[in-house]
Design an enzyme around this catalytic site. Structure first.
Site, PDB file in Angstrom:
ATOM      1  N   CYS A   1       6.292   0.217   7.217  1.00 60.89           N
ATOM      2  CA  CYS A   1       5.878   1.466   6.579  1.00 60.89           C
ATOM      3  C   CYS A   1       6.924   1.712   5.480  1.00 60.89           C
ATOM      4  O   CYS A   1       8.030   1.739   5.877  1.00 60.89           O
ATOM      5  CB  CYS A   1       5.356   2.381   7.274  1.00 60.89           C
ATOM      6  SG  CYS A   1       4.712   3.874   6.307  1.00 60.89           S
ATOM      7  N   LEU A   2       6.607   1.794   4.292  1.00 55.07           N
ATOM      8  CA  LEU A   2       7.771   2.475   3.298  1.00 55.07           C
ATOM      9  C   LEU A   2       8.279   3.790   3.482  1.00 55.07           C
ATOM     10  O   LEU A   2       9.313   4.031   3.206  1.00 55.07           O
ATOM     11  CB  LEU A   2       7.191   2.439   1.770  1.00 55.07           C
ATOM     12  CG  LEU A   2       6.791   1.074   1.173  1.00 55.07           C
ATOM     13  CD1 LEU A   2       6.219   1.259   0.018  1.00 55.07           C
ATOM     14  CD2 LEU A   2       7.738  -0.164   1.171  1.00 55.07           C
TER      15      LEU A   2
ATOM     16  N   GLN B   1       3.112   9.974   0.994  1.00 53.07           N
ATOM     17  CA  GLN B   1       4.325   9.230   0.694  1.00 53.07           C
ATOM     18  C   GLN B   1       5.273   9.535  -0.263  1.00 53.07           C
ATOM     19  O   GLN B   1       6.282   9.060  -0.456  1.00 53.07           O
ATOM     20  CB  GLN B   1       4.105   7.665   0.884  1.00 53.07           C
ATOM     21  CG  GLN B   1       3.539   7.523   2.319  1.00 53.07           C
ATOM     22  CD  GLN B   1       3.440   6.013   2.419  1.00 53.07           C
ATOM     23  OE1 GLN B   1       2.351   5.306   1.933  1.00 53.07           O
ATOM     24  NE2 GLN B   1       4.373   5.303   2.991  1.00 53.07           N
TER      25      GLN B   1
ATOM     26  N   HIS C   1      -4.267   1.550   7.919  1.00 55.26           N
ATOM     27  CA  HIS C   1      -2.909   1.997   7.898  1.00 55.26           C
ATOM     28  C   HIS C   1      -2.689   3.237   6.643  1.00 55.26           C
ATOM     29  O   HIS C   1      -2.162   4.180   7.062  1.00 55.26           O
ATOM     30  CB  HIS C   1      -2.058   0.815   7.583  1.00 55.26           C
ATOM     31  CG  HIS C   1      -0.417   1.242   7.562  1.00 55.26           C
ATOM     32  ND1 HIS C   1       0.607   0.920   8.540  1.00 55.26           N
ATOM     33  CD2 HIS C   1       0.151   2.092   6.414  1.00 55.26           C
ATOM     34  CE1 HIS C   1       1.752   1.328   7.980  1.00 55.26           C
ATOM     35  NE2 HIS C   1       1.536   2.070   6.908  1.00 55.26           N
ATOM     36  N   GLU C   2      -3.244   2.951   5.492  1.00 57.53           N
ATOM     37  CA  GLU C   2      -3.031   3.769   4.408  1.00 57.53           C
ATOM     38  C   GLU C   2      -3.981   5.052   4.635  1.00 57.53           C
ATOM     39  O   GLU C   2      -3.602   6.114   4.599  1.00 57.53           O
ATOM     40  CB  GLU C   2      -3.445   3.230   3.079  1.00 57.53           C
ATOM     41  CG  GLU C   2      -2.541   2.131   2.527  1.00 57.53           C
ATOM     42  CD  GLU C   2      -1.144   2.218   2.885  1.00 57.53           C
ATOM     43  OE1 GLU C   2      -0.692   3.445   2.754  1.00 57.53           O
ATOM     44  OE2 GLU C   2      -0.277   1.661   3.194  1.00 57.53           O
TER      45      GLU C   2
ATOM     46  N   HIS D   1      -2.422   7.370   6.983  1.00 57.69           N
ATOM     47  CA  HIS D   1      -1.761   8.519   6.231  1.00 57.69           C
ATOM     48  C   HIS D   1      -2.233   9.658   5.927  1.00 57.69           C
ATOM     49  O   HIS D   1      -1.640  10.843   5.910  1.00 57.69           O
ATOM     50  CB  HIS D   1      -0.988   7.715   5.136  1.00 57.69           C
ATOM     51  CG  HIS D   1       0.377   6.831   5.463  1.00 57.69           C
ATOM     52  ND1 HIS D   1       1.392   7.405   5.944  1.00 57.69           N
ATOM     53  CD2 HIS D   1       0.525   5.426   5.222  1.00 57.69           C
ATOM     54  CE1 HIS D   1       2.357   6.385   6.144  1.00 57.69           C
ATOM     55  NE2 HIS D   1       1.771   5.384   5.492  1.00 57.69           N
TER      56      HIS D   1
ATOM     57  N   GLY E   1       0.815  -1.133  -0.042  1.00 59.97           N
ATOM     58  CA  GLY E   1       0.000   0.045  -0.132  1.00 59.97           C
ATOM     59  C   GLY E   1       0.769   1.067   0.093  1.00 59.97           C
ATOM     60  O   GLY E   1       2.047   0.873   0.592  1.00 59.97           O
TER      61      GLY E   1
HETATM   62 NI    NI Z   1       2.640   3.358   5.545  1.00 58.58          NI
END
Ligand code: NI
Length: 186
Positions: free
Chosen positions: A109-110, A50, A151-152, A155, A45
């Site tokens: 998380c990226l 991000q 989670h997304e 953000h 995701g």
């Molecule tokens: Ni994330």
């Protein structure tokens, strides 16, 4: 085109995002680029902040082998469908209603490289997702998709999974996050 992924410490990750008002060619290209960037980084995701854009847009692609039995079937607009049939997901302005039992699950998380932590969240989600072609998906799901959606969408509110760890785990995590911040400044 690969986009650069904003990292922990970048203020854009902490700002609530603005709704997407209209979908144009540029936004469609962004969707494609976000997916490409996510695949290259081996994520499931990715949210617009991000990649440096403070708008309510998310891409998700949960691979087949990550599914766990019954959760691979989800309800989409009132019909049972295999989860894979709606992947990859590119959507804007999501409305989320998490419900069900609180469960611990390991998240990463990226934008928070090298850190994974146990996060407690409700195990099911009802979501209203608008795709770029205007189609609305009303989803009822559990499993990894429910987790990933929460989670997304966090953000989009300027929240990171590290905000949601237990207070005991926060002490250790605080040190690791501080190190991460220093590493990035070097
Ligand atoms: Ni994330």
């Amino acid at each position: 085109m690969l986009l650069s992924i904003t990292q922990y410490g970048d203020p854009i990750l902490r700002v609530p995002c603005a709704p997407v008002e209209h979908v144009d060619l540029e936004l469609n290209t962004l969707g494609v680029n976000m997916l490409e960037t996510m695949y290259a980084a081996e994520g499931i995701g990715l949210a617009a902040p991000q990649v440096g854009l403070s708008i309510r847009m998310v891409v998700i692609d949960i691979p087949e082998d990550e599914e766990e039995g019954e959760t691979s079937v989800i309800v989409v607009n009132g019909e049972q469908r295999p989860m894979r049939s709606i992947m990859p997901l590119v959507f804007i302005n999501p409305e989320l209603e998490p419900y069900g039992k609180q469960e611990f699950c390991t998240e990463g998380c990226l934008s928070v490289r090298g850190i994974r932590s146990q996060v407690m969240r409700p195990n099911r989600v009802r979501a209203k997702l608008t795709k770029l072609d205007g189609t609305v998906l009303e989803i009822d799901c559990g499993g990894l998709l429910a987790r990933c959606l929460q989670h997304e969408c966090d953000h989009l509110e300027g929240r990171l999974f590290t905000d949601r760890v237990s207070s005991a785990a926060k002490v250790t995590l605080a040190k690791r996050l501080k190190n991460l911040l220093h590493m990035q400044q070097d």
